[in-house]
Design a protein around this motif. Structure first.
Motif, PDB file in Angstrom:
ATOM      1  N   MET A  88      -3.398  -2.283  -0.624  1.00 41.26           N
ATOM      2  CA  MET A  88      -2.462  -2.454   0.476  1.00 41.26           C
ATOM      3  C   MET A  88      -1.573  -1.222   0.590  1.00 41.26           C
ATOM      4  O   MET A  88      -1.040  -0.740  -0.403  1.00 41.26           O
ATOM      5  N   GLU A  89      -1.407  -0.723   1.813  1.00 38.91           N
ATOM      6  CA  GLU A  89      -0.521   0.410   2.059  1.00 38.91           C
ATOM      7  C   GLU A  89       0.703  -0.031   2.844  1.00 38.91           C
ATOM      8  O   GLU A  89       0.608  -0.866   3.742  1.00 38.91           O
ATOM      9  N   LYS A  90       1.838   0.543   2.491  1.00 37.75           N
ATOM     10  CA  LYS A  90       3.081   0.292   3.211  1.00 37.75           C
ATOM     11  C   LYS A  90       3.839   1.605   3.328  1.00 37.75           C
ATOM     12  O   LYS A  90       3.737   2.475   2.451  1.00 37.75           O
ATOM     13  N   GLU A 144       9.019   0.226   5.304  1.00 41.32           N
ATOM     14  CA  GLU A 144       8.588  -1.175   5.242  1.00 41.32           C
ATOM     15  C   GLU A 144       8.951  -1.796   3.895  1.00 41.32           C
ATOM     16  O   GLU A 144       9.389  -2.953   3.835  1.00 41.32           O
ATOM     17  N   TYR A 189      11.563  -4.851   3.090  1.00 37.17           N
ATOM     18  CA  TYR A 189      11.082  -6.005   2.329  1.00 37.17           C
ATOM     19  C   TYR A 189      12.041  -6.388   1.212  1.00 37.17           C
ATOM     20  O   TYR A 189      12.247  -7.574   0.943  1.00 37.17           O
ATOM     21  N   ASN A 195       0.926   3.310  -1.702  1.00 37.25           N
ATOM     22  CA  ASN A 195      -0.227   2.414  -1.904  1.00 37.25           C
ATOM     23  C   ASN A 195      -0.288   1.827  -3.308  1.00 37.25           C
ATOM     24  O   ASN A 195      -1.274   1.191  -3.683  1.00 37.25           O
ATOM     25  N   LEU A 253       4.083  -7.598  -4.132  1.00 36.96           N
ATOM     26  CA  LEU A 253       3.563  -7.327  -2.788  1.00 36.96           C
ATOM     27  C   LEU A 253       2.319  -6.446  -2.819  1.00 36.96           C
ATOM     28  O   LEU A 253       1.321  -6.738  -2.151  1.00 36.96           O
ATOM     29  N   LEU A 254       2.358  -5.354  -3.592  1.00 39.87           N
ATOM     30  CA  LEU A 254       1.301  -4.353  -3.546  1.00 39.87           C
ATOM     31  C   LEU A 254       0.166  -4.586  -4.535  1.00 39.87           C
ATOM     32  O   LEU A 254      -0.979  -4.223  -4.266  1.00 39.87           O
ATOM     33  N   LYS A 312      -2.416 -10.175  -7.360  1.00 43.12           N
ATOM     34  CA  LYS A 312      -3.276 -11.105  -6.648  1.00 43.12           C
ATOM     35  C   LYS A 312      -3.043 -12.506  -7.190  1.00 43.12           C
ATOM     36  O   LYS A 312      -3.317 -12.780  -8.363  1.00 43.12           O
TER      37      LYS A 312
END
Length: 346
Positions: A1-3, A7, A11, A25, A87-88, A91
């Protein structure tokens, strides 16, 4: 996931100092981070590393805003780090719903909705298992136990009869909840086992590490209050009460009937004798021995545990004891010489 860095700041409720469009990332420690990573500084001893890290951005507190890096500035960098990891990188595990055929569940047990009860689990008479509970292989849940909604019991956890486990509790492998307290009455020659007739209550949102033991009460309850976090290899004895949102680190031992307040931190290896009270908002340093009540809102260290400033002064004296001993021997020798001289002068 990239932010983007902006962002991520949005968050976690922070602000950006630098390029808000920096792409992130992943997240790594300050030494291991490379381009595309965000890292963090929550401990002042790592400040010197900030300008040398290869990370694309650093999570910092407002007092470090002048560093020559892209920064995500927030009041609690460690909390921001935890949320960004979630977040990144994290899982969330997905559990197969249902009850494995290789289980032993009493007919009188009540099982909630959407549970995941895996192989070789045993659930006793009149136990009550809540909704969305996950029970890993080899877990034993005794009779009359209650397991709250969304609890997770990892492999080989043992829950003795009459134990109450709250909602969203996580218990890691090989931990034992509700075993008999260590109580014996001397009869003159040997020891008579005192029946442990109480139970253990674990309130909501408690986490318990691996290989920890929490005993049932002799009478009444052993209670772990809401939100407390207990590390691995901790022993909590009968009739102990631990207040809300406390942190109990590895290898702590708490003897029977001790009362631990709210927001207490017991660092690794702390020992607490029975029948004493530790007040709210207390921190006890690692390997300290608590042998008397500790008033609230303080930090304590040593054996016996003393206010930290006083104990630090004691440590300074302890380091000087060899020199002090030699000095006292010298003074004693001189005093004897003076006494001998005084006697001879008579």
């Amino acid at each position: 996931m990239e932010k983007t860095l902006q962002e991520l700041a949005d968050y976690v409720g922070g602000t950006v100092a630098g390029d808000p469009n920096t792409i992130i990332n992943g997240i790594m420690g300050i030494d291991e981070a490379t381009e595309g990573h965000i890292t963090f500084v929550a401990n002042e001893k790592y400040i010197k590393k900030m300008n040398h890290t290869k990370a694309s951005a650093v999570i910092v507190s407002p007092k470090l805003i002048n560093a020559k890096k892209n920064l995500l500035v927030c009041n609690n960098p460690y909390l921001a780090f935890a949320r960004i990891v979630e977040l990144l990188m994290f899982k969330k595990p997905v559990y197969v719903k249902g009850i494995d055929s290789a289980t032993s569940i009493a007919n009188t047990a009540k099982i909630g909705k959407d549970v995941s009860i895996q192989a070789y689990v045993t659930i006793g008479e009149n136990a009550c298992i809540g909704d969305r509970v996950v029970v890993f292989p080899g877990v034993f849940i005794g009779e009359n136990c209650t397991i709250g909604d969304d609890a997770v019991l990892h492999a080989n956890v043992v829950i003795y009869p009459d134990t109450v486990i709250g909602r969203r509790v996580t218990i890691h492998s090989n931990t034992v909840i509700g075993s008999s307290g260590f109580g014996y009455a001397p009869d003159g020659q040997s020891y008579y086992k005192i029946p442990q007739a109480g139970n253990t209550v674990i309130e909501d949102d408690v986490d318990i590490g691996a290989n920890t033991t929490i005993n049932r009460a002799t009478l009444g309850q052993t209670i772990i209050r809401r939100g407390t976090k207990i590390d691995s290899q901790v022993v909590i004895s009968h009739n102990v009460e631990i207040g809300e949102d406390s942190v109990i680190v590895s290898q702590v031992g708490i003897a029977g009937t001790a009362k631990i307040g709210k927001h207490v931190t017991l660092a690794g290896g702390v020992g607490i004798i029975g029948h004493i009270t530790v007040g709210d908002n207390v921190t006890v340093g690692g390997h300290s021995g608590v042998a008397q009540d500790l008033p609230g809102n303080g930090t304590y260290l040593g054996t016996p545990a003393l206010p930290i400033q006083k104990m630090r002064r004691c440590y300074v004296i302890i380091e000087k004891l060899p020199e002090m001993k030699e000095h006292m021997k010298s003074l004693d020798k001189r005093l004897k010489q003076l006494e001998e001289k005084w006697k001879n002068s008579d």
